[in-house]
Write a protein that holds these residues in place. Structure first.
Motif, PDB file in Angstrom:
ATOM      1  N   GLY A   1       0.544  -0.910  -0.466  1.00 22.02           N
ATOM      2  CA  GLY A   1       0.003   0.081   0.353  1.00 22.02           C
ATOM      3  C   GLY A   1       1.065   1.358  -0.055  1.00 22.02           C
ATOM      4  O   GLY A   1       1.086   1.885  -1.540  1.00 22.02           O
ATOM      5  N   VAL A   2       0.889   1.619   1.069  1.00 21.11           N
ATOM      6  CA  VAL A   2       2.169   2.847   1.336  1.00 21.11           C
ATOM      7  C   VAL A   2       3.490   2.280   1.772  1.00 21.11           C
ATOM      8  O   VAL A   2       3.829   1.621   2.732  1.00 21.11           O
ATOM      9  CB  VAL A   2       1.473   4.022   2.238  1.00 21.11           C
ATOM     10  N   LYS A   3       4.490   3.092   1.107  1.00 22.38           N
ATOM     11  CA  LYS A   3       5.750   2.607   1.757  1.00 22.38           C
ATOM     12  C   LYS A   3       6.929   4.256   2.004  1.00 22.38           C
ATOM     13  O   LYS A   3       6.976   4.266   1.004  1.00 22.38           O
ATOM     14  CB  LYS A   3       6.615   2.439   0.344  1.00 22.38           C
ATOM     15  N   LEU A   4       7.071   4.494   3.297  1.00 24.66           N
ATOM     16  CA  LEU A   4       8.072   6.217   3.369  1.00 24.66           C
ATOM     17  C   LEU A   4       8.987   5.351   4.271  1.00 24.66           C
ATOM     18  O   LEU A   4       9.457   5.170   5.296  1.00 24.66           O
ATOM     19  CB  LEU A   4       7.073   6.222   4.355  1.00 24.66           C
ATOM     20  N   ASP A   5      10.053   5.877   3.219  1.00 23.30           N
ATOM     21  CA  ASP A   5      10.809   5.774   3.728  1.00 23.30           C
ATOM     22  C   ASP A   5      11.976   7.306   4.452  1.00 23.30           C
ATOM     23  O   ASP A   5      12.003   8.325   3.301  1.00 23.30           O
ATOM     24  CB  ASP A   5      12.505   5.583   3.040  1.00 23.30           C
ATOM     25  N   ASN A   6      12.846   7.235   5.447  1.00 21.43           N
ATOM     26  CA  ASN A   6      13.075   8.670   5.906  1.00 21.43           C
ATOM     27  C   ASN A   6      12.353   9.345   5.462  1.00 21.43           C
ATOM     28  O   ASN A   6      12.306  10.509   4.667  1.00 21.43           O
ATOM     29  CB  ASN A   6      14.075   8.883   5.186  1.00 21.43           C
ATOM     30  N   CYS A   7      10.605   9.542   6.665  1.00 19.16           N
ATOM     31  CA  CYS A   7       9.734  10.919   5.628  1.00 19.16           C
ATOM     32  C   CYS A   7       9.250  11.101   6.903  1.00 19.16           C
ATOM     33  O   CYS A   7       8.573  10.266   7.464  1.00 19.16           O
ATOM     34  CB  CYS A   7       8.731  10.600   4.792  1.00 19.16           C
ATOM     35  N   TRP A   8       8.766  12.135   7.700  1.00 17.11           N
ATOM     36  CA  TRP A   8       9.134  13.527   9.136  1.00 17.11           C
ATOM     37  C   TRP A   8       7.789  14.108   8.824  1.00 17.11           C
ATOM     38  O   TRP A   8       7.309  14.624   7.945  1.00 17.11           O
ATOM     39  CB  TRP A   8      10.456  13.505   9.184  1.00 17.11           C
ATOM     40  N   ASP A   9       7.174  14.084   9.962  1.00 17.22           N
ATOM     41  CA  ASP A   9       6.080  14.952  10.000  1.00 17.22           C
ATOM     42  C   ASP A   9       4.470  14.429   8.922  1.00 17.22           C
ATOM     43  O   ASP A   9       3.937  15.046   7.860  1.00 17.22           O
ATOM     44  CB  ASP A   9       6.434  15.949  10.025  1.00 17.22           C
ATOM     45  N   SER A  10       5.071  13.181   8.391  1.00 17.64           N
ATOM     46  CA  SER A  10       3.898  12.447   7.248  1.00 17.64           C
ATOM     47  C   SER A  10       2.913  11.932   7.827  1.00 17.64           C
ATOM     48  O   SER A  10       2.802  11.419   9.215  1.00 17.64           O
ATOM     49  CB  SER A  10       4.541  11.571   6.169  1.00 17.64           C
TER      50      SER A  10
END
Length: 87
Positions: free
Chosen positions: A47-56
């Motif tokens: 579905g969703v892949k967030l790497d090193n994503c802040w304040d998301s």
């Protein structure tokens, strides 16, 4: 292939979108303040892949028939922070 792939973004918004038959519906790295809302994800590997994503944030998102058991992928740092916040 990702439906949407972002790198080094600030303040991107994905609102009221649909994704079908993607490897990863939404993938972001090295970004911050990403907002995903009102999204429908069908028949994708992840579905969703967030790497090193802040304040998301991901809100009001529906995921159906994913081919992988993981709906979200957290990098190691995010997983550690989550572990200590909810311990």
């Amino acid at each position: 292939m990702a439906g949407i792939r972002m790198d080094n973004c600030i303040g991107a918004k994905i609102i009221d979108c649909s994704f079908e038959n993607c490897d990863v519906a939404i993938e972001a790295s090295n970004s911050r303040e990403i907002q995903i809302s009102g999204t429908t994800i069908n028949d994708c590997d992840k579905g969703v892949k967030l790497d090193n994503c802040w304040d998301s944030e991901v809100t009001e998102t529906t995921m159906n028939n994913l081919r992988s058991s993981s709906r979200f992928r957290l990098n190691l740092l995010s997983a550690l922070i989550k572990h200590y916040m909810y311990k």
